[in-house]
Write an enzyme that holds these catalytic residues in place. Structure first.
Site, PDB file in Angstrom:
ATOM      1  N   GLU C  74      41.950  43.721  47.044  1.00  0.00           N
ATOM      2  CA  GLU C  74      41.242  45.248  46.619  1.00  0.00           C
ATOM      3  C   GLU C  74      39.943  45.301  46.874  1.00  0.00           C
ATOM      4  O   GLU C  74      39.364  46.284  47.745  1.00  0.00           O
ATOM      5  CB  GLU C  74      41.601  45.319  45.307  1.00  0.00           C
ATOM      6  CG  GLU C  74      43.017  45.582  44.615  1.00  0.00           C
ATOM      7  CD  GLU C  74      43.817  44.623  44.554  1.00  0.00           C
ATOM      8  OE1 GLU C  74      43.241  43.483  44.828  1.00  0.00           O
ATOM      9  OE2 GLU C  74      45.020  44.925  44.307  1.00  0.00           O
ATOM     10  N   HIS C 143      48.371  45.219  32.737  1.00  0.00           N
ATOM     11  CA  HIS C 143      48.732  46.127  33.539  1.00  0.00           C
ATOM     12  C   HIS C 143      49.037  47.478  32.861  1.00  0.00           C
ATOM     13  O   HIS C 143      49.890  48.247  33.445  1.00  0.00           O
ATOM     14  CB  HIS C 143      50.410  45.801  34.234  1.00  0.00           C
ATOM     15  CG  HIS C 143      50.385  44.824  35.506  1.00  0.00           C
ATOM     16  ND1 HIS C 143      49.461  43.682  35.350  1.00  0.00           N
ATOM     17  CD2 HIS C 143      50.538  44.894  36.723  1.00  0.00           C
ATOM     18  CE1 HIS C 143      49.801  43.136  36.596  1.00  0.00           C
ATOM     19  NE2 HIS C 143      50.217  43.881  37.343  1.00  0.00           N
TER      20      HIS C 143
HETATM   21  C1  LIG Z   1      45.107  41.665  42.370  1.00  0.00           C
HETATM   22  C2  LIG Z   1      46.440  42.280  42.353  1.00  0.00           C
HETATM   23  N1  LIG Z   1      46.852  42.973  43.065  1.00  0.00           N
HETATM   24  C3  LIG Z   1      47.977  43.505  43.126  1.00  0.00           C
HETATM   25  C4  LIG Z   1      48.804  43.040  42.261  1.00  0.00           C
HETATM   26  C5  LIG Z   1      50.365  43.596  42.457  1.00  0.00           C
HETATM   27  N2  LIG Z   1      51.331  42.571  42.760  1.00  0.00           N
HETATM   28  C6  LIG Z   1      52.187  41.966  41.828  1.00  0.00           C
HETATM   29  S1  LIG Z   1      52.894  40.580  42.650  1.00  0.00           S
HETATM   30  C7  LIG Z   1      52.456  41.272  44.061  1.00  0.00           C
HETATM   31  C8  LIG Z   1      52.927  40.347  45.317  1.00  0.00           C
HETATM   32  C9  LIG Z   1      52.509  38.933  45.375  1.00  0.00           C
HETATM   33  O1  LIG Z   1      53.083  38.445  46.224  1.00  0.00           O
HETATM   34  P1  LIG Z   1      53.149  36.735  46.395  1.00  0.00           P
HETATM   35  O2  LIG Z   1      51.851  36.281  46.128  1.00  0.00           O
HETATM   36  O3  LIG Z   1      53.967  36.174  47.652  1.00  0.00           O
HETATM   37  O4  LIG Z   1      54.008  36.389  45.045  1.00  0.00           O
HETATM   38  P2  LIG Z   1      55.763  36.569  44.788  1.00  0.00           P
HETATM   39  O5  LIG Z   1      55.518  37.850  44.102  1.00  0.00           O
HETATM   40  O6  LIG Z   1      56.226  36.900  46.305  1.00  0.00           O
HETATM   41  O7  LIG Z   1      56.079  35.386  43.990  1.00  0.00           O
HETATM   42  C10 LIG Z   1      51.434  42.087  44.256  1.00  0.00           C
HETATM   43  C11 LIG Z   1      50.851  42.852  45.206  1.00  0.00           C
HETATM   44  C12 LIG Z   1      48.453  42.011  41.384  1.00  0.00           C
HETATM   45  N3  LIG Z   1      49.231  42.027  40.284  1.00  0.00           N
HETATM   46  N4  LIG Z   1      47.146  41.804  41.454  1.00  0.00           N
END
Ligand SMILES: Cc1ncc(C[n+]2csc(CCOP(=O)(O)OP(=O)(O)O)c2C)c(N)n1
Ligand SMILES: Cc1ncc(C[n+]2csc(CCOP(=O)(O)OP(=O)(O)O)c2C)c(N)n1
Ligand SMILES: [Mg+2]
Ligand SMILES: [Mg+2]
Lengths: 338, 323, 338, 323
Positions: C74, C143
Site C-alpha cells: 500500500e 478489517h
Molecule cells: C497490508 C494488507 N494488504 C492487503 C491485504 C488483503 N489480503 C489479504 S490476504 C492477501 C493475499 C496474500 O497472499 P499471500 O501472501 O500469498 O498469502 P496467501 O493468502 O496465499 O496464504 C491480501 C492481498 C491485507 N490483509 N493486508
C-alpha cells in the site's frame, strides 16, 4: 513561573533536582532501566553520541546490548518492539520525528492496540513509543508535526504528552511501567528547558495537572503550548484577568473530570494547541463538555494552527503559524470581555 | 545539453559544476553557522561526481527524485545558486517560495520533481513518473537518488519490485556514502555491496566508483538508455563519501581515524581536474581561475538571495491546495 | 425513504437510473475513465473478476492497461500514484480495507498532502483513494475500520464519504475531478443497496446534503449511519418527533454552514457515527458549533462506537457495538424530552 | 513431543495431523456455507505438509507467528479442533473468546504468539520474539509463516534485514501457493523462486518441496537448529498449492485448466500415506480407519463448539487493556 506540581514539596523518597527536559528524559530512562532488566531502548542512532537529540547519553555504555540501534524502518522495528513485548521485554522505542509515526502506521493502528484483543486477552503489550514532536525548529513541513491527536481515537492505546522536565520524568516512568502501548510525546522545542524534577516519582495515569489556579478562564494546553499558556496567564494577570492553566498531559484517556471541574468554576475554556483543531483533543474536550451541558459564561475558544495551512520552513512564517502567548492572551481577553 | 557526445568542453562543464556544488555547500555551512540559514542542512561535499555524472546522463524530458541531501542534484540540473540560496534562507525568491528550505530544492521545469525529507519516499514516486511515461508511450526515463540507509526501508523493496514487475523505465541510484546519519552501514546492513539487492527483483545491479564522474556518467547512461529502450529498471550503487557530518553541526565523531583523509585523497574534483590537465584540456591556471570565478559567483548569489524578502502567510496559502 | 437529493428532478443531461451502490461506483469510474484518458485505476486484485468487492467489473476489458493490478504494498503504490499524478495522470487507487490505509501512512500524511506545498505550488496532486470501510461484515478487529476521521486534520487532503448509490456516483466523480488528493470512503455494508443515480451528475465539493427535513432534532451522519438515521427518523415520526437528517458527506472540508443552519432551527444536534467519538468529525462539528455560541435547546449528543471497545468478530457482539437505528432514536427521544 | 528422533510413530502422527487439518478445513467450508461461521475464512487444504512438517521442527519453548490462513499451524501446534471451531463461530469457548474469528487462531501457551490479518505484519513480530530470546541468552527460536504475496511488502524486507544484521534466531517460512488472493505470483513478482530473496540479507535461502512433509521437516529442522546455535536467520520457500479459492466462496476462476489436478496428483497426505504404506507402517485399512476416526472427531468437535454461548460485551472488555 514554575509549575505547582513541581513546586509541591517532595514526598518522602523523592529528591528534587533541577534538570533540563533532555536530561529529565535521560534520567527517567536510566531509572527505569536500572529498576527493571526487561526495559530496553531502541531506535535509529540511539547509541551514537546520546542520539539525535542527546536524550540517551550514557545509556549505551551503562546498559550495553539493552540499547539497540535500528536500521531505518519504523514500521519494522515497531513490530519488533511488539514481538519483544509479548516475549517478556518492555521496549522503549524512539521515533526521531513525530512525522515518521505514520511510516509505522500499521504497527500503531492495527498491531500494538489490537494484539491483545485479537487473542482474547492472552497478551500484554508494554511498549512505550517516544515521539519527538513539534515546531520551532525550522525543520519544515515533513519534520514539524505534533502527532499527539493522530491516534487518540484508538482503543488499546494510551497517549501522553510532556510539557516540562518534571512532567517528562514522571510521565515517561509511568509510560514505561504501563502494561499497554503508550505513545509518549516529547517536544523538540523544550529539550533545553530547565525545571525541578522529583527523582523517584512516577506520575498517575490519566491525570491532568492544574499548573496555575485562576477564576476567570481555563486555558488547556499540552507540550510547548503549556509554557506559552503560562506566559499568557502572566500577560492576562497584568490586565486583571485571572487565568487557570491546565496541562492536559494525557490525550488518551482524557481527564475530563479535572477539566470539567475547572471550567465549571471559570465558565470559560480556551484550548491552546499546536495542531489543527479538527480531529484533535481540543475539539474532543469541547464536544464532551458541550454534551455534558456545560453552562458556559462565554463560548469556548481554541488557538490552533491556522486552518488549511501547513508548517513552513521560512523562520518568520513558522513563528507566525505557531500559537503565541500573545495570541492566547488576546483570545482569552475577548472571551472574558470588558 | 544532454545530447552532445562526451567531449572535452562537456567534461570541463562537469568540472565547473562540481566546483560550483562544492563551493555552494561550503557557503551553506558558513551561512548556517551565521544563522542566515536555519533548521537543518545536509551537505554533499565529496559526492559531487555522483550528482553531476548521473544528471548528465539524463535527456531533456527525463525526471528525477532526490532527497534532503539534494543540493548537488538540484544545481547539476541547472537551478541557479541564487534561487537555491534564497530557498535555504526562506525567501520568496527560493524555488519553493521559501516554505521548503534546505531539504526541498525542487524545480519541476528542470525535471527535478521532488526532494524528499522522508527516507525512501522518493523511490515509488519515481516509479510512478516512469509508469506515466510508459502508459503514454513516451521515451522518457525517471531516476531516483537515495542513500545507503534508504535501502533498509520498505519503500525501497516495494518500489524495486513494482518497477521490475511492470518493467518501468526507471533507474535507482544508491549514493552509498557509508553512513546513515551516525550509523556506519555495517551496523544497519548485513552486506557491503548494496548492488546485490537488485537480484531478487530480477534487475541488473552495478557497483560504480562514485568518485570518478566519467565512470558514473557511463554507468548511468547505460542504465538510462536501457530503460528508455524498454529494457527495464536497474539498480546502481555509487561508492562515495560525505566529507561533512550528517547534518547541521554534526562533528561526525563516529568516523574512524583517517577515513576522511583516505577519501579526500580520491576527491572527485581533483580526479577530474588531473585527467583534464593530463589531457591538456584544463591546466592548473585555468582550474584556479575557474575556481576563483565560481567562488565569486557563489558569494554574489548568496548576497543577492539575502536581499529577497520573506514570504507572507497570504503569499503561501495557495501552496496548500491546487485550484 | 429515498433521499431528497436523489428524488430531485433530474437536471437536463442527467438520466435517472436505479443502480446498486456497487454499480454506481462502477458507473462513476467508467464515466470518468471514458471522459478523460488520464484517469487510471490501480490497486490489489482490481483486474480480477471485478475486484474483491466487484466494483470494477468490465473496466479492465474496456480500459486495458489503464487498470493496473498492484503487488501487496500500500505505501509503495500510493507513492506510485503520487508520482503518476505529478506526471499528468489522475490515478484512482483502491484500498481494499480502510484498515490498510495506515500501512500507507507516510504517503497519506507526508507525501500526498504536502507534495505541492513543499514545492511552493509547483505541482497539483489529483489522486483519488477509494477506501473500503466499515463494519457489519464479521471481518473482525483488523478489517472493520472506518478511517473517515483519521486524516481529517491534514491540510492538503480532502475527505469524503458515500452513503447511497446516488451520492457514491456523484461524489466519486467529483473526487476524481478534484485537483488535490481525496480520500473517498465507501462502506462495505452498502454495496448491495439500490438507489436512484443521476447518471452524468457531479457533486459539489464540500456540500452536505439534507436528506430529510425536520424541526425537532438534527441527526448528522455518514456512510452506513445515514440509512440508520433515516430509519431512526421514521421511528421518531411514529412518536411525533420530527427529525432532520443530514448526510455530512465531506469530512474535509466540513460543511458547517449547512449543519449550523439546521441546528439553529432545531436547537438539537445528534451525531450518528460508526467511529469512536474522540478525534472524530462528530466531536469537531460539536466543538465548532459550541465555539460559535450555538444556542442549544438541548445538549448535543453522539451515538458512536462504545468507548474503549474494539470491533469484535463474534456476530451478535459486532451487531451490539455498531450504532443501531433504535439506539439513535432512543437518544434523540431523550434529547427532545417528554 | 518435538525431541524424539524422526521415527515411524512420529510420521504416523504427522499423517494424522494432516488428515485432521484437511477435514477441519472441509468442515469449516461447510459451516461457512451454512452460516454458522460468518465473515471470512482462508482455508489451507493442500498445504498441510508445510504446517505439520515445519511445526514438528519446533522445540517446546519455540514460538511462531502465522496469518489469517493459519488453521493448519494452529492445529499442528495442538489447538483442540473444538477450541478452533468455537473461535470461528464466535463463541466464548474459542481460543480468543470469540472476538478474533477465523483469522486469529492464537494460543500463546502453545507457542502460537500471533495470527495476523495484515499481510506481512507477523514477520517483524517474530524477529522481536527472537531478539527477546537472544537478549536473555535463551536457546529458543522464532518461526514466521507467511505467503508468497507477503514477500512484496515492506515488512518482509525490513524484518529480514533486521534479523540478519542482529543475527536473530528466527526462521522465515514462505508458503508459496502461487497466488496472492486472485493474482498469480507472476503478475506481482518478477521472479519464480522466492528463496532468491535471501541473498541481499546475507542469509541462506532454500527451495523446499512443500508437498513432502519429510522434506519440509528436514529443511526447517536444519534452519531452526542453525538459528538456535547462533548461526542466524534463514529464508525457506515451500512450494505448495491451496486447493480452495482465496477466501469465503471464491471460485478461483483465475486458475488455469488442470493446475489444480496437477497439484492434487501430489497431494501431501497421499504422498506420506504411500510412503508409510510402502514402509509397512500404515496400510490402507489403517489409513481408512484413521480417516474415519478423524472425521468423527471433527464432526463431534464442531457440534460441541456450537453449544458454546456467544460472549457478552462485558466479558470482552478486559481484552482491550491489560491491568
Ligand atoms: C497490508 C494488507 N494488504 C492487503 C491485504 C488483503 N489480503 C489479504 S490476504 C492477501 C493475499 C496474500 O497472499 P499471500 O501472501 O500469498 O498469502 P496467501 O493468502 O496465499 O496464504 C491480501 C492481498 C491485507 N490483509 N493486508
Ligand atoms: C522514514 C524516516 N526515518 C528516519 C529519518 C531520519 N533520517 C534522515 S536522514 C537519515 C539517514 C539516511 O541515510 P542515507 O539513506 O544513507 O542517506 P544520507 O543521509 O547518507 O545521504 C535518517 C535516519 C527520515 N528522514 N525518514
Ligand atoms: Mg548514507
Ligand atoms: Mg499465496
Amino acid at each position: 513561573m514554575s509549575t505547582l506540581a513541581e513546586a509541591a514539596p517532595a514526598e518522602s523518597g523523592f529528591s528534587e533536582t533541577e534538570l533540563t527536559y533532555r536530561d529529565a528524559i535521560n534520567a527517567a530512562l536510566d531509572d527505569e532501566m536500572a529498576a527493571d532488566d526487561s526495559v530496553i531502548l531502541m531506535g535509529e542512532d540511539v547509541t551514537s553520541d546520546g542520539g539525535v537529540f542527546k536524550t540517551n547519553a550514557g545509556l549505551p555504555e551503562k546498559y550495553g546490548r539493552r540499547v539497540i540501534n535500528t536500521p531505518i524502518c519504523e514500521n519494522g522495528f515497531m513490530g519488533v518492539a511488539l514481538g519483544m513485548s509479548v516475549s517478556g521485554l518492555r521496549p522503549v522505542v524512539e521515533i526521531m520525528f513525530a512525522d515518521f509515526l505514520p511510516t509505522a502506521g500499521d504497527a500503531i493502528v492495527n498491531q500494538l492496540p489490537k494484539y491483545r484483543y485479537m487473542s482474547g486477552g492472552q497478551f500484554a503489550v508494554p511498549v512505550t513509543v517516544r515521539v519527538v514532536s513539534g515546531g520551532t525548529g525550522r525543520f519544515g513541513t515533513q519534520h514539524s508535526a505534533t502527532g499527539e491527536s493522530w491516534y487518540m481515537a484508538q482503543p488499546g492505546l494510551r497517549v501522553v504528552t510532556a510539557s516540562s522536565p518534571g512532567s517528562a520524568y514522571e510521565l515517561l516512568r509511568a509510560a514505561i511501567r504501563e502494561n499497554n502501548p503508550v505513545l509518549f510525546h516529547e517536544h523538540k522545542g523544550l529539550y533545553g528547558r530547565k525545571g525541578l524534577v522529583r527523582r523517584g516519582a512516577v506520575a498517575e495515569l490519566g491525570r491532568a495537572a492544574v499548573l496555575r489556579e485562576g477564576s476567570d478562564v481555563t486555558i488547556l494546553a499540552t507540550l510547548l503550548m503549556v509554557e506559552r499558556s503560562l506566559a499568557a496567564a502572566e500577560l492576562l494577570a497584568a490586565d486583571g484577568i485571572d487565568a487557570e492553566v491546565i496541562d492536559l498531559r494525557w490525550v488518551r484517556p482524557l481527564d475530563l473530570d479535572t477539566v470539567s471541574a475547572s471550567v465549571r468554576r471559570t465558565g470559560r475554556l480556551l484550548i491552546a494547541e499546536e495542531q489543527w483543531h479538527e480531529g484533535g483533543w481540543g475539539a474532543s474536550v469541547i464536544s464532551q463538555l458541550a454534551q455534558d451541558g456545560m453552562p458556559w459564561r462565554a463560548a469556548p475558544r481554541a488557538v490552533s494552527l491556522p486552518h488549511d495551512v501547513l508548517i513552513p520552513y521560512s523562520p518568520p512564517l513558522e513563528d507566525a503559524v505557531l500559537p503565541s502567548a500573545e495570541r492566547i492572551a488576546e483570545v482569552a481577553r475577548a472571551q472574558v470581555g470588558p | 545539453m544532454a545530447e552532445d557526445a562526451v567531449g572535452a568542453d562537456r567534461r570541463v562543464r562537469w568540472y565547473r559544476q562540481m566546483v560550483e556544488i562544492r563551493l555552494f555547500e561550503d557557503k551553506v555551512q558558513e551561512l548556517f553557522m551565521g544563522g542566515l540559514i536555519q533548521g537543518t542542512t545536509h551537505l554533499c561535499q565529496g559526492q559531487e561526481a555522483v550528482s553531476v555524472g548521473a544528471i548528465a546522463a539524463m535527456r531533456p524530458r527525463d525526471v528525477q527524485t532526490n532527497t534532503y541531501r539534494g543540493h548537488g542534484e538540484a544545481l547539476a540540473l541547472g537551478m541557479a545558486p541564487e534561487t537555491a540560496f534564497a530557498e535555504l534562507m526562506g525567501r520568496v525568491a527560493g524555488c519553493s517560495g521559501g516554505v521548503g528550505g534546505s531539504m526541498h530544492l525542487i524545480d519541476t521545469k528542470k525535471g527535478n520533481i521532488g526532494a524528499n525529507a522522508i527516507v525512501g519516499a522518493g523511490l515509488p514516486i519515481a516509479v510512478g513518473a516512469a509508469m506515466a511515461f510508459k502508459l503514454r508511450d513516451e521515451p522518457r526515463v525517471a531516476l531516483s537518488f537515495f542513500g545507503d540507509g534508504a535501502t533498509n526501508i520498505g519503500t525501497f523493496h516495494e518500489a524495486l519490485n513494482m518497477a521490475s514487475v511492470w518493467n518501468a523505465p526507471v533507474v535507482f541510484l544508491i549514493t552509498n556514502n557509508l553512513y546513515g546519519e551516525y550509523s556506519p552501514l555495517r551496523t544497519t546492513t548485513p552486506i557491503d555491496d548494496l548492488a546485490r539487492r537488485a537480484d531478487p527483483y530480477g534487475m541488473p545491479g552495478v557497483v560504480v566508483d562514485g568518485q570518478d564522474v566519467d565512470a558514473v556518467h557511463a554507468a548511468v547512461s547505460e542504465a538510462v538508455e536501457r530503460a528508455r529502450g524498454g529494457g527495464g529498471p536497474s539498480l546502481l550503487e555509487m561508492k562515495t563519501y560525505r566529507y561533512r557530518g550528517h547534518s547541521r553541526s554534526d562533528p561526525a565523531k563516529y568516523r574512524p581515524e583517517g577515513e576522511l583523509d583516505f577519501w579526500k585523497s580520491r576527491d572527485p574534483i581533483d580526479l577530474l581536474g588531473a585527467k583534464l590537465k593530463a589531457e591538456g584540456k584544463l591546466n592548473d591556471p585555468d582550474q584556479t581561475a575557474l575556481r576563483e570565478q565560481a567562488q565569486a559567483d557563489i558569494d554574489a548569489a548568496a548576497e543577492r538571495a539575502a536581499e529577497s524578502p520573506y514570504p507572507t502567510l497570504e503569499e503561501t496559502r495557495g501552496y496548500v491546495y491546487a485550484g
